[in-house]
Design a protein around this motif. Structure first.
Motif, short mmCIF file in Angstrom:
data_model
loop_
_atom_site.label_atom_id
_atom_site.label_comp_id
_atom_site.label_asym_id
_atom_site.label_seq_id
_atom_site.Cartn_x
_atom_site.Cartn_y
_atom_site.Cartn_z
N GLY A 84 0.80 -1.23 0.00
CA GLY A 84 0.00 0.00 0.00
C GLY A 84 0.83 1.27 0.00
O GLY A 84 0.38 2.29 0.50
N VAL A 85 2.03 1.22 -0.58
CA VAL A 85 2.87 2.42 -0.60
C VAL A 85 2.20 3.53 -1.41
O VAL A 85 2.17 4.69 -1.00
N HIS A 86 1.61 3.18 -2.56
CA HIS A 86 1.02 4.24 -3.39
C HIS A 86 -0.26 4.82 -2.77
O HIS A 86 -0.62 5.94 -3.06
N SER A 87 -0.92 4.06 -1.90
CA SER A 87 -2.14 4.61 -1.29
C SER A 87 -1.88 5.20 0.09
O SER A 87 -2.67 6.01 0.57
N GLY A 88 -0.79 4.83 0.74
CA GLY A 88 -0.60 5.22 2.14
C GLY A 88 0.56 6.16 2.40
O GLY A 88 0.82 6.52 3.54
N SER A 103 1.98 5.66 6.04
CA SER A 103 1.26 4.58 6.70
C SER A 103 1.18 3.43 5.70
O SER A 103 0.60 3.58 4.63
N VAL A 104 1.80 2.30 6.02
CA VAL A 104 1.81 1.17 5.09
C VAL A 104 1.50 -0.13 5.81
O VAL A 104 1.77 -0.26 7.02
#
Lengths: 449, 463
Positions: A374-378, A387-388
């Motif tokens: 979730g790097v691109h979303s978090g 936040s990942v």
């Protein structure tokens, strides 16, 4: 597919079409690729392809237009030139819009080609992917399935040429194997991936890749969701590389000038712990992002970004440099289908003295992160919010205790950089634009139950 | 250029040649795509860009082995070279006579759609001005307007011969606000499977700029999100990403066939709360994941995946449906002619329920309210997934209170689906880009306002 000689002639012909004060830049890139996917000792797919792309930038009186095409067919390229010219009529006039002139810096001597790249047969390449699958299957009885085992290689060649006298030529070879497997034990299922990357098949370490897959998919079996707490966190080199890529993106002069970087206006300030030394060095041959020239055809060079935790410079292409009356750092990044913008190519965090086991002993109580999601979303690279999803191993009294899953780690990039308490010695040269060792960061939030 | 990308007789010869060594299936996929994008940054129209790519991909299947090659040269000589390259996967084989069923081409005539560049530029300036008008703290605005036009032709050894044309257009604005606490961002986009002119007629363009700017301004006052397990109410619309990640990917037949999904071998079983009926539908209006034909030439269709909490079907492409003796479902998609097709979602959404959205919030003493999501990621094998918020608030005593800084939420697909305990009677869809195995395709996501009774929120403040 045309020969590269013909492409070179075409590129030069387009550049020579500049009239009056018009500036024209042409980039061309060609790749010849083979991809083999193996599944259950059978070739699942074999892809062989050649592709070419041409990008044309035109600047007329401070107005820039761009067009690209996925062919070197003469009529299509001329059509792209005319489209770029037409597009330039609609852009806002910008006194800084111009093409760069050669700056006299010579390209580094870099070996980016495996001289034996063409020697292995297709059968040998298939055999290597099959060997990887077999090694993973045999690696541990808990491995229940090898989801994929792949071999990929590419030979890439490119030109950048302009009416301002730029002419740059690059040629590189790559080979890569990767595997992904599923392990099961007592009703729990975990997955893991690993790879080995080199300039050609002969440099690939199939055992290293297989061991990486096996240890990553088995070591977290039986993982539990942890309790929420604050903890010192150790990042694996892969996770460090992800963090460096985010930080490096925020060090683009374009983001800084337009107020879109958390580091805008902070040159000369302490932005990281004093142990933190970060360079962007595409002349380092071990880096996967190593390159002779940047996207505008200037010779790549080593740029020191953070020294003893102090921010030294941003990364500039010629446009952002012109805005500040300074020289480009030769950091223009692009593909043939986009215009250049400044960014990192080969980030490296200088290693410390301790290996990962010694870092774990040093930390005493904390967590070791093996993978994140979730790097691109978090991760918001402008505000710095981080936040990942994370999984890894809980460390107690300096020892690995038990695995955890389905948790998040959170902080801000700014606090994380200041909170780097130790840097390991285990630099891994990874695919992508960053390489670094394990690092320990204090006071991150771990969210679970 | 003629209305077909490649002459029919060239395609027939390519397929015959492809089948000559005992192949089970051969396919010619030709594509011609054009894009036109204009962007504004720092109040300057900094770039107009035009792109054109065309080529053909040749796929030849021998049992469970696929050979693939592509070329950007549409000449017969080059296409036949690609056929031979794709056949390299099979070194030996007996030739067999193939029985081709001739059909007339299905599809439509290409449209000649011009982009009004002056209108694009004026619109960018308006988006910039409207966004900056929302508050003095708006420090930066980036706006983009683009259209893509994609013509495809698919022909295969089963006699299929289909051509189609797809337009997609997008308007997007991202704003940065600067306050005492640092920088915050807001992003909004309008995207439909239409021409740019049609999109501009359909949506209120200024709303895109207003939404992005107000979101950035709102977050200047945002508090750190809580850390730990809490009830989570997700507003209708972008919350559809929850289903895309929590179960959509896990219902793609390629993962199922390899046993790499928590939903494998579970047809007929309860996999979600009774309130969940999940549909993947490539035929919905002009939503972002809509098309007439998939990239294997099969028509898009409405596929019910979960009915009242019970798993009823997966999504299929050609190779997996042949292997499992199942009908195709119109889910075979590829990023371009340079890519092999695989099982992909179209528009994936959960059907609306009966509750008033405001009642769901009022019935939640403490938790968080997620109004906008930024994306997510899933491990289909374990079912663990994350999704990120770009607009979220605390719920205190049944009321929406303080805005929260961006954070990720984490959960396990089947567990979270079973914890959905309220579904609203509202519904909306949002556009997104889905990445899988290196290929990006446009998709739509949708749902009604819903509540998950407990989910881990990955913030930094004590819950």
């Amino acid at each position: 597919m045309p020969e590269m000689q013909d492409v070179k002639k075409l590129v030069q012909e387009i550049v020579e079409r500049a009239t009056g004060r018009e500036q024209i830049e042409v980039v061309a890139s060609r790749a010849v690729e083979t991809d083999i996917m193996v599944y259950e000792a059978n070739v699942e797919s074999l892809t062989r392809a050649e592709s070419i792309g041409i990008g044309i930038r035109v600047i007329n009186n401070g107005r820039m237009g761009f067009a690209h095409c996925g062919t070197s067919d003469y009529d299509s390229v001329i059509e792209a030139l005319e489209a770029a010219r037409d597009n330039s009529r609609f852009a806002t006039e910008d006194q800084f819009a111009a093409l760069v002139a050669p700056d006299g810096v010579d390209a580094a001597t870099l070996d980016l080609i495996d001289p034996e790249f063409h020697k292995p047969t297709l059968e040998e390449k298939i055999a290597l992917a099959m060997e990887l699958e077999a090694l993973i299957t045999r690696g541990d009885p808990r491995v229940t399935k090898v989801e994929s085992s792949n071999y990929s290689e590419a030979e890439a060649e490119g030109f950048v040429a302009s009416s301002e006298g730029i002419f740059a030529h690059t040629r590189e070879t790559f080979a890569y194997i990767s595997g992904h497997a599923i392990a099961e034990q007592d009703g729990d299922t975990r997955t893991g991936g690993g790879y080995s990357v080199s300039r050609g098949l002969s440099g690939i370490d199939v055992n290293k890749a297989a061991n990486d897959v096996v240890s990553r998919c088995t070591e977290l079996l039986g993982a539990k969701k942890p309790a929420s707490t604050r903890a010192t966190v150790i990042f694996d080199p892969r996770i460090t590389a992800t963090l460096l890529s985010i930080v490096g993106g925020s060090l683009s002069a374009d983001a800084a000038q337009k107020g879109r970087s958390m580091f805008s206006g902070r040159i000369g300030e302490q932005i990281a712990s004093p142990a933190f030394q970060l360079v962007d060095d595409p002349t380092e041959p071990r880096a996967q992002g190593a390159s002779l020239f940047d996207g505008e055809g200037l010779a790549c060079r080593r740029n020191s970004l953070i020294e003893n935790g102090v921010l030294m410079t941003f990364l500039y292409d010629s446009y952002t440099a012109r805005k500040e009356g300074r020289a480009s750092t030769a950091s223009a990044v692009r593909g043939y289908s986009s215009t250049p913008s400044p960014g990192p190519m080969a980030l490296q965090l200088a290693p410390g003295e301790l290996d990962q086991e010694e870092l774990i002993k040093l930390v005493q109580n904390g967590i070791l992160i093996r993978s994140i999601s979730g790097v691109h979303s978090g991760v918001n690279p402008i505000s710095g919010d981080f936040s990942v999803g994370a999984e890894g191993i809980i460390i107690q009294d300096g020892e690995r205790k038990h695995a955890f899953k389905e948790a998040t780690i959170a902080s801000t990039i700014q606090r994380m950089l200041m909170g780097v308490v130790a840097i390991g010695s285990d630099v891994e040269w990874l695919p992508g634009i960053s390489a670094g060792p394990s690092i320990a960061i204090e006071n991150m939030s771990l969210s679970g139950i | 250029m003629s209305s077909q990308l490649i002459e029919r007789n060239v395609i027939d010869r390519a397929i015959s040649e492809a089948m000559a060594q005992g192949a089970d299936f051969a396919e010619v996929f030709a594509e011609d795509s054009r894009s036109s994008v204009a962007s504004l940054d720092d109040s300057i129209v900094d770039e107009l860009s035009a792109g054109h790519s065309r080529g053909v991909g040749i796929r030849i299947v021998y049992g469970e082995t696929t050979g693939f090659a592509h070329t950007s040269d549409l000449s017969e000589k080059s296409i036949l070279e690609a056929v031979r390259a794709a056949r390299a996967v099979r070194n030996v084989g007996e030739s067999k006579v193939i029985d081709q069923v001739g059909t007339s081409p299905k599809g439509i005539e290409p449209r000649d759609v011009k982009i009004d560049k002056q209108r694009q530029v004026e619109l960018l300036r308006r988006l910039d001005a409207v966004a900056r008008d929302q508050g003095d703290q708006i420090a930066q605005v980036v706006a983009g307007i683009g259209q893509s036009q994609r013509r495809i032709l698919v022909a295969n050894s089963n006699g299929l011969f289909v051509s189609d044309e797809q337009f997609r257009s997008r308007i997007s604005v991202s704003a940065v606000a600067k306050g005492d606490t640092g920088l915050q961002t807001g992003y909004h986009t309008a995207a439909l499977t239409l021409t740019l002119d049609e999109l501009m007629d359909r949506v209120n363009i200024e709303d895109v700029a207003i939404e992005a700017a107000l979101l950035a301004l709102l977050k200047l006052d945002a508090k750190p999100a809580p850390s730990g397990a809490l009830p989570v109410v997700i507003k209708g619309g972008s919350g559809g990403i929850l289903f895309h990640e929590a179960c959509g990917h896990g219902l793609e037949a390629d993962h199922i066939v390899k046993g790499a999904s928590v939903y494998a071998n579970r047809l007929g079983e309860k996999v979600a709360s009774d309130l969940v009926t999940l549909v993947d539908d490539g035929t919905v209006g002009s939503e972002w994941g809509t098309y007439r034909y998939d990239d294997e030439g099969n028509p898009a269709q409405t596929n019910v995946l979960i009915q009242d909490g019970v798993l009823v079907d997966y999504m299929w492409d050609r190779n997996r449906s042949v292997k499992e003796n199942h009908e195709v479902s119109g889910n075979g998609r590829r990023q371009s002619y340079k890519h092999l097709p695989m099982v992909r979602m179209t528009n994936t959404f959960m059907l609306a329920g009966a509750d008033q959205p405001e009642d769901i919030i009022a019935d939640t003493p403490n938790g968080i309210y997620v109004a906008k999501l930024s994306g997510g990621q899933v491990n289909t094998t374990t079912g663990d997934f994350v999704f990120g918020t770009s607009e979220a608030y605390l719920i205190e005593n049944g009321r929406i209170t303080a805005p929260l800084r961006d954070t990720n939420l984490i959960g396990n697909g089947p567990e979270i689906l079973s914890l959905i305990d309220a579904v609203g009677n509202d519904f909306s869809m949002t556009p997104g880009t889905c990445g899988k195995a290196g290929q990006s395709v446009p998709v739509g996501c949708g749902q009604a306002t819903l509540r998950v009774s407990s989910m881990t929120v990955g913030g930094t403040a004590d819950a």
